[in-house]
Design a protein around this motif. Structure first.
Motif, PDB file in Angstrom:
ATOM      1  N   TYR A   1     -11.260   3.507  -1.050  1.00 29.36           N
ATOM      2  CA  TYR A   1     -10.102   2.605  -0.967  1.00 29.36           C
ATOM      3  C   TYR A   1     -10.125   1.630  -2.150  1.00 29.36           C
ATOM      4  CZ  TYR A   1      -6.480  -0.203   1.325  1.00 29.36           C
ATOM      5  OH  TYR A   1      -5.310  -0.854   1.619  1.00 29.36           O
ATOM      6  N   ALA A   2     -11.291   1.010  -2.373  1.00 27.31           N
ATOM      7  CA  ALA A   2     -11.412   0.072  -3.489  1.00 27.31           C
ATOM      8  C   ALA A   2     -11.178   0.787  -4.820  1.00 27.31           C
ATOM      9  CB  ALA A   2     -12.787  -0.592  -3.472  1.00 27.31           C
TER      10      ALA A   2
ATOM     11  N   PRO B   1       3.448  16.257   0.806  1.00 27.04           N
ATOM     12  CA  PRO B   1       2.418  16.345  -0.238  1.00 27.04           C
ATOM     13  C   PRO B   1       1.973  14.956  -0.690  1.00 27.04           C
ATOM     14  CG  PRO B   1       4.359  17.661  -0.816  1.00 27.04           C
ATOM     15  CD  PRO B   1       4.720  16.886   0.410  1.00 27.04           C
ATOM     16  N   VAL B   2       0.693  14.821  -0.982  1.00 33.22           N
ATOM     17  CA  VAL B   2       0.179  13.551  -1.501  1.00 33.22           C
ATOM     18  C   VAL B   2       0.776  13.316  -2.880  1.00 33.22           C
ATOM     19  CG1 VAL B   2      -1.881  12.339  -2.274  1.00 33.22           C
ATOM     20  CG2 VAL B   2      -1.969  13.756  -0.206  1.00 33.22           C
ATOM     21  N   GLU B   3       1.379  12.139  -3.048  1.00 37.34           N
ATOM     22  CA  GLU B   3       1.977  11.802  -4.337  1.00 37.34           C
ATOM     23  C   GLU B   3       0.913  11.153  -5.226  1.00 37.34           C
ATOM     24  OE1 GLU B   3       5.590   8.879  -5.881  1.00 37.34           O
ATOM     25  OE2 GLU B   3       5.206   9.149  -3.742  1.00 37.34           O
ATOM     26  N   LEU B   4       0.812  11.601  -6.470  1.00 35.51           N
ATOM     27  CA  LEU B   4      -0.187  11.030  -7.371  1.00 35.51           C
ATOM     28  C   LEU B   4       0.225   9.620  -7.782  1.00 35.51           C
ATOM     29  CD1 LEU B   4      -2.768  12.434  -8.385  1.00 35.51           C
ATOM     30  CD2 LEU B   4      -1.691  12.571 -10.617  1.00 35.51           C
TER      31      LEU B   4
ATOM     32  N   LEU C   1      -6.487  11.691  -0.795  1.00 31.68           N
ATOM     33  CA  LEU C   1      -5.339  11.372   0.056  1.00 31.68           C
ATOM     34  C   LEU C   1      -4.635  10.082  -0.354  1.00 31.68           C
ATOM     35  CD1 LEU C   1      -6.321  13.587   2.243  1.00 31.68           C
ATOM     36  CD2 LEU C   1      -4.927  12.115   3.719  1.00 31.68           C
ATOM     37  N   MET C   2      -5.355   9.221  -1.067  1.00 31.98           N
ATOM     38  CA  MET C   2      -4.727   7.975  -1.516  1.00 31.98           C
ATOM     39  C   MET C   2      -4.026   8.163  -2.853  1.00 31.98           C
ATOM     40  SD  MET C   2      -7.026   4.939  -0.005  1.00 31.98           S
ATOM     41  CE  MET C   2      -6.900   4.696   1.782  1.00 31.98           C
ATOM     42  N   GLY C   3      -3.892   9.406  -3.268  1.00 33.84           N
ATOM     43  CA  GLY C   3      -3.060   9.675  -4.421  1.00 33.84           C
ATOM     44  C   GLY C   3      -3.782   9.654  -5.745  1.00 33.84           C
ATOM     45  N   ASN C   4      -5.053  10.054  -5.749  1.00 30.46           N
ATOM     46  CA  ASN C   4      -5.807  10.052  -6.992  1.00 30.46           C
ATOM     47  C   ASN C   4      -6.258  11.464  -7.354  1.00 30.46           C
ATOM     48  OD1 ASN C   4      -6.294   6.979  -7.258  1.00 30.46           O
ATOM     49  ND2 ASN C   4      -6.943   7.464  -5.158  1.00 30.46           N
ATOM     50  N   GLU C   5      -6.328  11.716  -8.633  1.00 34.22           N
ATOM     51  CA  GLU C   5      -7.019  12.897  -9.118  1.00 34.22           C
ATOM     52  C   GLU C   5      -8.512  12.640  -8.892  1.00 34.22           C
ATOM     53  OE1 GLU C   5      -7.541  15.410 -13.284  1.00 34.22           O
ATOM     54  OE2 GLU C   5      -6.199  13.677 -13.213  1.00 34.22           O
ATOM     55  N   VAL C   6      -9.225  13.640  -8.342  1.00 36.36           N
ATOM     56  CA  VAL C   6     -10.642  13.393  -8.028  1.00 36.36           C
ATOM     57  C   VAL C   6     -11.531  14.513  -8.570  1.00 36.36           C
ATOM     58  CG1 VAL C   6     -10.137  12.089  -5.923  1.00 36.36           C
ATOM     59  CG2 VAL C   6     -10.458  14.569  -5.794  1.00 36.36           C
ATOM     60  N   GLU C   7     -12.797  14.195  -8.740  1.00 35.82           N
ATOM     61  CA  GLU C   7     -13.794  15.171  -9.156  1.00 35.82           C
ATOM     62  C   GLU C   7     -15.137  14.771  -8.537  1.00 35.82           C
ATOM     63  OE1 GLU C   7     -13.968  15.691 -13.426  1.00 35.82           O
ATOM     64  OE2 GLU C   7     -15.788  16.904 -13.256  1.00 35.82           O
TER      65      GLU C   7
ATOM     66  N   ARG D   1       0.800  -1.226   0.000  1.00 37.77           N
ATOM     67  CA  ARG D   1       0.000   0.000   0.000  1.00 37.77           C
ATOM     68  C   ARG D   1       0.833   1.277   0.000  1.00 37.77           C
ATOM     69  NH1 ARG D   1      -4.276  -1.881   4.445  1.00 37.77           N
ATOM     70  NH2 ARG D   1      -2.342  -2.300   5.477  1.00 37.77           N
ATOM     71  N   GLN D   2       1.854   1.304  -0.813  1.00 41.98           N
ATOM     72  CA  GLN D   2       2.733   2.481  -0.885  1.00 41.98           C
ATOM     73  C   GLN D   2       1.939   3.734  -1.208  1.00 41.98           C
ATOM     74  OE1 GLN D   2       5.478   0.758  -3.663  1.00 41.98           O
ATOM     75  NE2 GLN D   2       7.150   1.831  -2.598  1.00 41.98           N
ATOM     76  N   GLY D   3       2.260   4.774  -0.499  1.00 38.81           N
ATOM     77  CA  GLY D   3       1.640   6.051  -0.815  1.00 38.81           C
ATOM     78  C   GLY D   3       0.274   6.223  -0.196  1.00 38.81           C
ATOM     79  N   PHE D   4      -0.232   5.190   0.485  1.00 39.94           N
ATOM     80  CA  PHE D   4      -1.531   5.329   1.146  1.00 39.94           C
ATOM     81  C   PHE D   4      -1.313   5.960   2.518  1.00 39.94           C
ATOM     82  CE2 PHE D   4      -4.492   1.976  -0.939  1.00 39.94           C
ATOM     83  CZ  PHE D   4      -4.327   2.614  -2.155  1.00 39.94           C
ATOM     84  N   PRO D   5      -2.251   6.785   2.970  1.00 39.42           N
ATOM     85  CA  PRO D   5      -2.123   7.350   4.312  1.00 39.42           C
ATOM     86  C   PRO D   5      -2.456   6.291   5.360  1.00 39.42           C
ATOM     87  CG  PRO D   5      -4.229   7.966   3.423  1.00 39.42           C
ATOM     88  CD  PRO D   5      -3.502   7.204   2.327  1.00 39.42           C
ATOM     89  N   GLU D   6      -2.044   6.535   6.591  1.00 39.39           N
ATOM     90  CA  GLU D   6      -2.521   5.731   7.711  1.00 39.39           C
ATOM     91  C   GLU D   6      -3.943   6.201   8.036  1.00 39.39           C
ATOM     92  OE1 GLU D   6      -0.832   3.367   9.153  1.00 39.39           O
ATOM     93  OE2 GLU D   6       1.183   3.687   8.361  1.00 39.39           O
ATOM     94  N   VAL D   7      -4.846   5.275   8.296  1.00 41.09           N
ATOM     95  CA  VAL D   7      -6.234   5.649   8.492  1.00 41.09           C
ATOM     96  C   VAL D   7      -6.747   5.206   9.869  1.00 41.09           C
ATOM     97  CG1 VAL D   7      -8.563   5.573   7.535  1.00 41.09           C
ATOM     98  CG2 VAL D   7      -6.584   5.322   6.020  1.00 41.09           C
ATOM     99  N   ILE D   8      -7.456   6.088  10.519  1.00 41.97           N
ATOM    100  CA  ILE D   8      -8.076   5.793  11.822  1.00 41.97           C
ATOM    101  C   ILE D   8      -9.585   5.887  11.667  1.00 41.97           C
ATOM    102  CG2 ILE D   8      -8.226   6.477  14.256  1.00 41.97           C
ATOM    103  CD1 ILE D   8      -5.651   8.195  13.615  1.00 41.97           C
TER     104      ILE D   8
END
Ligand SMILES: Nc1ncnc2c1ncn2[C@@H]1O[C@H](COP(=O)(O)O)[C@@H](O)[C@H]1O
Ligand SMILES: Nc1ncnc2c1ncn2[C@@H]1O[C@H](COP(=O)(O)O)[C@@H](O)[C@H]1O
Ligand SMILES: Nc1ncnc2c1ncn2[C@@H]1O[C@H](COP(=O)(O)O)[C@@H](O)[C@H]1O
Ligand SMILES: Nc1ncnc2c1ncn2[C@@H]1O[C@H](COP(=O)(O)O)[C@@H](O)[C@H]1O
Ligand SMILES: [Mg+2]
Ligand SMILES: [Mg+2]
Ligand SMILES: [Mg+2]
Ligand SMILES: [Mg+2]
Ligand SMILES: [Mg+2]
Ligand SMILES: [Mg+2]
Ligand SMILES: [Mg+2]
Ligand SMILES: [Mg+2]
Lengths: 206, 206, 206, 206, 206, 206, 206, 206
Positions: F196-197, F68-71, F99-105, F2-9
Motif C-alpha cells: 500500500y505504501a 480490469p486493474v487500471e495502471l 491490484l493497486m494498479g502497479n507494474e510489479v516484478e 484512493r482512486q483505483g484502489f481495490p476494497e480490502v478485507i
C-alpha cells in the motif's frame, strides 16, 4: 544425602514409556516416588501399570508410597493461596511437602482484596514454621503475609492471569520487589521447588 | 471547557527561558498556573521572575494563584501512599487535585507489609469520593485499598525501587493485574494525570 | 516481634538531613541501627553527627551498636561469592546477618569457571545452616553450591556485568531456573533481604 | 566450497511435497543429504518415497548417505548435555557433526547440580578438539565445562524449561554472560548450527 | 594450562589502587599482562607506576610485555568491522589476539551498505584461519562475511547505535539469527572474549 | 480518495459468514475486492459463494476483479525476498501492489549469505521505482539492497525463524537499525501495508 | 550516485578532532556538508575552524553550504509534529530534507488531543507530496494524519516521554501498528533517516 | 457493600462442573449472575442446567437476571470502539455496565484513521458521564476521544493485532502514554474491569 526424601520425576514432556521406565527404576531403589506435572490421562495409564500408585488430580501429580512417610521436619509447613486458579500449584507444593516428611496445612481462600478472610487466619499463620504463598495476577499476597509473620515466606508466582500478567511475570516481579523482608522467590508455577526449599528450612536445627 | 482548572506546564526538559515565556503567557490569560516537574533550583529562579509564585518542594512543583481556587468537585479526593520515597509523586497528585478545585486529604504512612496502619484509617477511606493510591516496588497497595472501599481507585505506579523493579514496571504490572475491581491505572510517576482524572470523576453528577 | 533485630534504614535516595532524623529517632528507641546503601561521603558526614557509628566501606553500610549483638540464630550463615565485583552485595549480606544475631562466615573467591577452589571449601559448606550465594553475570554459582549441599540456599543476583547481563537480569533468570532444588531467590543486589530471610531460617526451631 | 559437507534441508515449516522435491533434487547432485527438524510422521512418509533414508528419532532428523562419510575433521567433536530433555538438540548436533566428516563422541548425563558425574568424565573432555555444550534452564553447564578445558566451547541454549526460562532466553543469557573465556554461543535449539561451526573449527589447520 | 597466554585484568569498575595491586602481583608471576577496559586517564596514572606499560587508546587497553609474545597459533586471525564507532571493540579483539600469540590482521572500513569495499578484500578473508566480525546497529556484517568464507566466524555485537538498537540487543539478535552457518556469537562489546575463543580455535590441531 | 484502489478485507479472525457479508457489500460498490489472510479452506468455501473469485495460495489471499486493474502507478514495484519461508508475505505484497494498479516484478531467491545471486540481479534493482524487501531471521537483506540502490526501500520483517528470532522481532530491529539510508519499515508480516505504501510512493508526481 | 545530496556526518560519539578531520575531507570533495547530532558547544568550536559553517540549534545540526542547494525533488516535503519536545527531531528532518534539494514546510503545533488544530491545516497536508510525522509518547499522530491523506507518511517515533514510554518504544510500537495504511516507520529519533527516505520518494518519477 | 451489583464469575479456565456449582451457589443468594469469558459451547451447556440463563455471543458472557436490574448509576456510560475485532471486549464492558445498574450506549464504528465518523458522534460523547474506549493495534482512540471531552475516559487495550502489537502491549503502552489528560487504563481485554470502574464513577455523588 536427602534422607527420607522421595525420588522425584518431572513428568512434563516425558511420554508414557519414558515415565514407566523411570518409575520402575526408582521403585527398585525401594523409596517412595513422586511424579509431578502428570496429566489426568497419563496418570490413569500409569495406574494401570502401577496399581499401587495414587493420582492426585488437584496437584496433577502421582505418588507411590512404598513405605509410610517418616516425619523429618520439626514444625509445620503452611501453604496459602487466594483461590481456585492457583490451587494446582498450591496442591503440588502441599503434596511435595508432605511426602518430604513434613506436617502440612493449607489455606486456599484468602486474597489481598478481601483482607478479613486472611486476618481471620492469623493463628494458623503464627503456628507455621515456614509459609509457602502461591499467587498469580499481581502477586501481592506474599507481601501481606510476610508483614504478618516473622517466619520464612517462600513466594510462588503462578502463570494464572491474562493480558499484562504475561504468564506470571507480573506476579514474579511483584514478589521479587516485595516490601516485606523475609520473602524469597522461586520460578513461576514451581510449587515443587518451593516445597523442597521449605523442607530444607524445616530441617534446619531439627 | 475545563472551567476552573489551572493552566498546566510540564516543566521537565524545558529551560528557564522557555518556562518564563510560557508562564508569562499563561498569567496573561488570567487563570491560575501550575508547573510540574520543576527542580528546586529552577523553582528558585522562577520565583525571582514571578515573586507571587509558590514553590512546593515535596511536589517538585510551582504554583501561581492569581485568584482563590474555586471548589468545583463535590466530594473529597484522598491520596494514599506508603512512605518517604513515593511522596514526590503523591504530593504532585495532591497539589494538582487541590488546584483543580477539590477538597483533598492524604495518608502517607501506610503499606501492605504493615496492614494495621492502613486498617486504622478505614474511616478516612470511607469518606473519600475518589482515592488515588501511589506505590512503587511491588505496587500492591491499590489492590488492598480497592478491597476495602467501593470508590474509584486510581493507581499510580512510581519508579521507586531497584533491580527487578525496572523503573516502575513491576509496580505498573502489579496494578494492571489488580485483583480488586474498580482500579484503573495511569503512567509511572504520573501524579498529575491521576489527579486530573480524579478531578473529572469528582465532577461527574456534581 | 523480631526480637534482637536491629532497626534498619535503606539509605539510597535519602539525603543527609533525612538520615540524621531517622537515625536519631531509632537510637532513641534503644536498639542497634543498621543503614544500608550509604556512600562513603555520606557515611563520613554521619560519623560527625554520630561519633559512635562505624562505616563499613566494603558493604557500603553504617552501623551503630548501642549494645552487643545477642546471638539468636542457632547455626551459622555462610555467604559465598565469586570475586571482587560482587563483594559489596556479599558484604551487605554478611554484615546484616551478623547484626541480626547470627554466627557468620564468608568465602569470596570461588567461581563456577574454577571449580577446584569451590570444591576445596566443601567442609565450610557442610557446616553452614543456611547459605547465601551472591553472583552476577550468568548467576550459575547457586546451582553448583545447591548441588553440593542439603541446606537452604538463598541466591542473590547482582547487577555486575555488561551487555547482555542487562543489569542483573541474566543472573536473576539463571537463579530462578536453577536445576538444583532448594534454591530460592531475592531481588537483584538485595544482600540485605537475603540476610534477613536467612536469619528467619536460622531461627526456625531455635 | 564446503567439500565433503552434506546438503542440508531445514525441515520445519516445509510440507511433504516440498520436502520430496528438495530431497530428490539434492540426491541428484550425488551427495549425502541431511534433513533436520523432521517429525516422526513426516520421516515415515519420506522413507516410503526414499527407502534408503534413515530416520533418527532422537535427533528428529533424516539422512540419506549415498556414499560413506569421508573423515575430514582432524580431531574429535564432543557433545555434552545434562539429561533427557536436551537430548533432541544434542542429538541433532551429534548427527550433523558426524555427517560433516568428524569423529564424534557424546556425554548425555552430566549437570551442574551433580558435579561428580561431570568431573568423572574429565579425560573425555581433555581428548576432544571442540566441545558442544547443550543446556536449558539456567544454561550454566558451558561455564563449568569451559573452566575445565582449553578448547573452543560452543554453547547451545535449549528452549527446555518453564516459567522464567522464557523459551530458552534464560539459558541464552547465561551463556552469553559466561564467566569462562572461550565460550561462544548459537541460537536457541540450534544444534545444527553448533555442529556446523564446530566442523569448521575442526578443519582449521587440518 | 593456557601456555603462552597473558594474564588478563578486566579494568572496568576497578579503582587505581586495585589495578596497581593486581598488576604488580601478575608481573611478579613473570608473564605478560593485559588490562582491558582502562580509560585514558587511568592508563596514564598506571604508566606512572609501571613505566614499561604501553597504553593503547584505540583499544582502551594497557599492556606490559615482560618478554616477547611467542607465536602459538598456527594461522592468522582477522578482525573485521564497518567503521569508526566499532573500532574500540575491534581493537580490543585485535590486541588480545596478538598478545595471545597469534598472527593478526584487520579490515576496519567495510560495511553491508557498501558491499564493493568488502568484496575488494576477499583474498584477505580467504587467507585467515578464524575471522572476528564486529558490528553494531543491525549486526548484519557477520552474515555477509560468513557467506563468503568457510572459516569459523565469531560475531561480536557492539552497543553502538541509538533508539531501537537497545544498547546492542538488535545487533546481538541479528547475529544469533544469522542465516550463514558457521557463525557463533559472544556478548555485546566483548572483543576480548571473541579473541580468546579465536585463539583457542587457532590452536586446534596446531 | 484512493482512486483505483481495490476494497480490502483483513481476513484473519473473521468467520465465513462475516467474510461473505463483507465481500457481498463491497462487490455491490462495483470495485475490485482483495481479501488477505484467507486460509485455503476458507478460500475454497468463498469460491463456492463467489465463483468469480480467485484464490492465491502463495499469498493466502482471495481476489475478485470486477473490472480490469487500471495502471495508476508510473514505475515498477519490485518485491525481493530470500527464499521459501518468506514467500507468503512477499506474495501478499506482490498481489496487493498489482491490484493497486502497479507494474510489479519479484526476485525470490536472493539472500545475504549468498551475495552473488543478489549481485546478479542488479539491473532489476536499478529499474524499479520502489523496492519492497521481505526478510525474516536477522533481517539484513534490506540493508544490502538499500546500499545498492537510490530508491525508496520498504522493509518487511517476517515472523519466520525460531529461538531468538522472537517471532520477527530480531528482523524488525535489524531493519529499524539499518545502516543503509532510505529504508523505512512496516509491521512484522505486513506485506499488504508495504505494498500500500509503495503504491502511494509510485503515484507521487505521476 | 545520490546526485545533489550533501555529504552527511553523524556527530554523536565523535570528538572535535574527528569531526574536524572528516569535515575538512568532505569539504575538499566540493559538496555541501551536513553534520547531525552536534551539541551547541561542539557546534561553536567547529564554527571557529570552519567560519562558513551555520549551526542550527533547533535541529542540533551544523551545515556548510559550499554552493546553493539545487532543487531536485519535484513536490513538497511536509514535517508535522505536536509540540515543543519533538521539535529537535522534526527540525533535523526539515533541515535534512531542505539540504537534499526539496521544497519543505512544517507544522509544529498539532496533536491528537487537540484535533481542531490539525483539521485546520488540511490544505497544507493536501499539498504535500510526502509527509513526515514526528511524535513521542503514544505516537498516534501518524495514524490520524495518514487517515486524512493519500500520500506516503513516514513516521518518526521520538524518545520523548517518561515511565512507560520506554525511551520511544511506546511511540515506535504505536506507529508500527498504525491502523492507517500507507505509514512506514524509521528508528526512534531518526529525523535524518526519515528525510533521506522522503527525498528518495520525492524524486521517484521526477 | 456494592448494593445492586450482580455476582460475577470469571469463566476462563473453569470447567462446566465448577461453573455449575458456583452459579447454583450464587443464585441461591438471590441476586443476578454474570459469567464472563464463557465460550458458546460452554454457554449452551449451562443453559441446559439453567434454562433462565441468557447467553450473549458478542460479549462471550452469560447472565441470569433473577430480578430486574435496578438503575443505580446517575448518568450514562458510553462504550466506544473502532470495529469488528474489538467488539467482544466492548460488548463485555457494555453488558457489565448495564447489569451493574447503569444506562448504557455504544458506538462501534469509529477509528482514528477515519476521524469524520468519530466527529459525527460528538453529541453522544458530550452526553455521557463516563466513556469506555476499547482499542487494539496502536491504541490511539482514547487520546482522540479524551481530547474531545471533559469526562473520565477509561481505556481498554485489546489483544487484537499481529506482529509488533505483541498481544495488546502496543495498545496498552499507547494508552498509558496518552497525551490527553483524564485517561486511565485497565488490563488488556479487561472489558469487565473497565465497566466495574465506570460504574463506581457513575455512582460518585449519585
Ligand atoms: N514440578 C517441578 N518443577 C520443577 N522441578 C521439578 C518438578 N518436579 C520435579 N522436579 C525436579 O526435576 C528432577 C527430576 O527431573 P527429571 O530427571 O527430568 O525427571 C527432580 O529431582 C526435581 O529436582
Ligand atoms: N507531571 C505531568 N505528567 C504528565 N503530564 C503532565 C504533567 N504536568 C503537565 N502535564 C500535561 O502536560 C501539558 C502541558 O504540556 P507542555 O505544553 O509540554 O507544558 C498539560 O496540559 C498537561 O496535560
Ligand atoms: N536445524 C537447523 N537450524 C538452523 N538452520 C538449519 C537447520 N537445519 C538446516 N539449516 C540451514 O538451513 C539451510 C537450508 O534451508 P532451507 O533451504 O530452508 O531448507 C541449510 O543450508 C542450513 O544452513
Ligand atoms: N494483511 C493485512 N495486514 C494489515 N492490514 C491489512 C491487511 N489486509 C487488509 N488490511 C487493512 O485492513 C482493512 C480492512 O480491515 P477490516 O475492516 O477488519 O477487514 C483494510 O482497509 C486494510 O487497511
Ligand atoms: Mg515478616
Ligand atoms: Mg473496591
Ligand atoms: Mg541442594
Ligand atoms: Mg576454558
Ligand atoms: Mg561460511
Ligand atoms: Mg540506498
Ligand atoms: Mg492515508
Ligand atoms: Mg479530556
Amino acid at each position: 544425602l536427602r534422607q527420607g526424601f522421595p525420588e522425584v520425576i518431572f513428568g512434563q514432556g516425558k511420554n508414557l514409556a519414558q515415565m514407566r521406565t523411570i518409575i520402575a527404576a526408582l521403585l527398585a531403589k525401594g523409596g517412595n516416588v513422586l511424579a509431578t506435572r502428570v496429566s489426568a490421562a497419563k496418570g490413569a495409564k500409569l495406574k494401570e501399570t502401577f496399581p499401587q500408585a495414587v493420582y492426585h488430580p488437584d496437584a496433577r501429580a502421582l505418588t507411590i508410597e512404598q513405605h509410610p512417610v517418616e516425619l523429618r521436619g520439626k514444625g509445620k509447613i503452611l501453604v496459602v493461596c487466594a483461590g481456585t486458579s492457583d490451587i494446582p500449584v498450591a496442591a503440588e507444593a502441599l503434596l511435595t511437602a508432605r511426602l518430604m516428611g513434613n506436617e502440612v496445612e493449607h489455606i486456599y481462600d484468602v486474597g489481598v482484596a478481601g483482607l478479613h478472610r486472611l486476618l481471620a487466619r492469623r493463628s494458623a499463620l503464627a503456628e507455621a514454621s515456614v509459609i509457602i504463598v502461591v499467587a498469580g495476577m499481581e502477586g501481592a499476597l506474599p507481601s501481606v503475609v510476610g508483614g504478618l509473620v516473622d517466619k520464612p515466606v517462600i513466594a510462588v508466582p503462578t502463570s494464572i492471569g491474562y493480558g499484562a500478567s504475561f504468564g506470571g511475570v507480573a506476579a514474579l516481579l511483584g514478589m521479587l520487589n516485595s516490601c516485606a523482608a523475609g520473602v524469597t522467590v522461586v520460578n513461576i508455577d514451581n510449587g515443587f521447588g518451593a516445597a523442597y526449599a521449605a523442607s530444607l528450612m524445616n530441617r534446619v536445627h531439627r
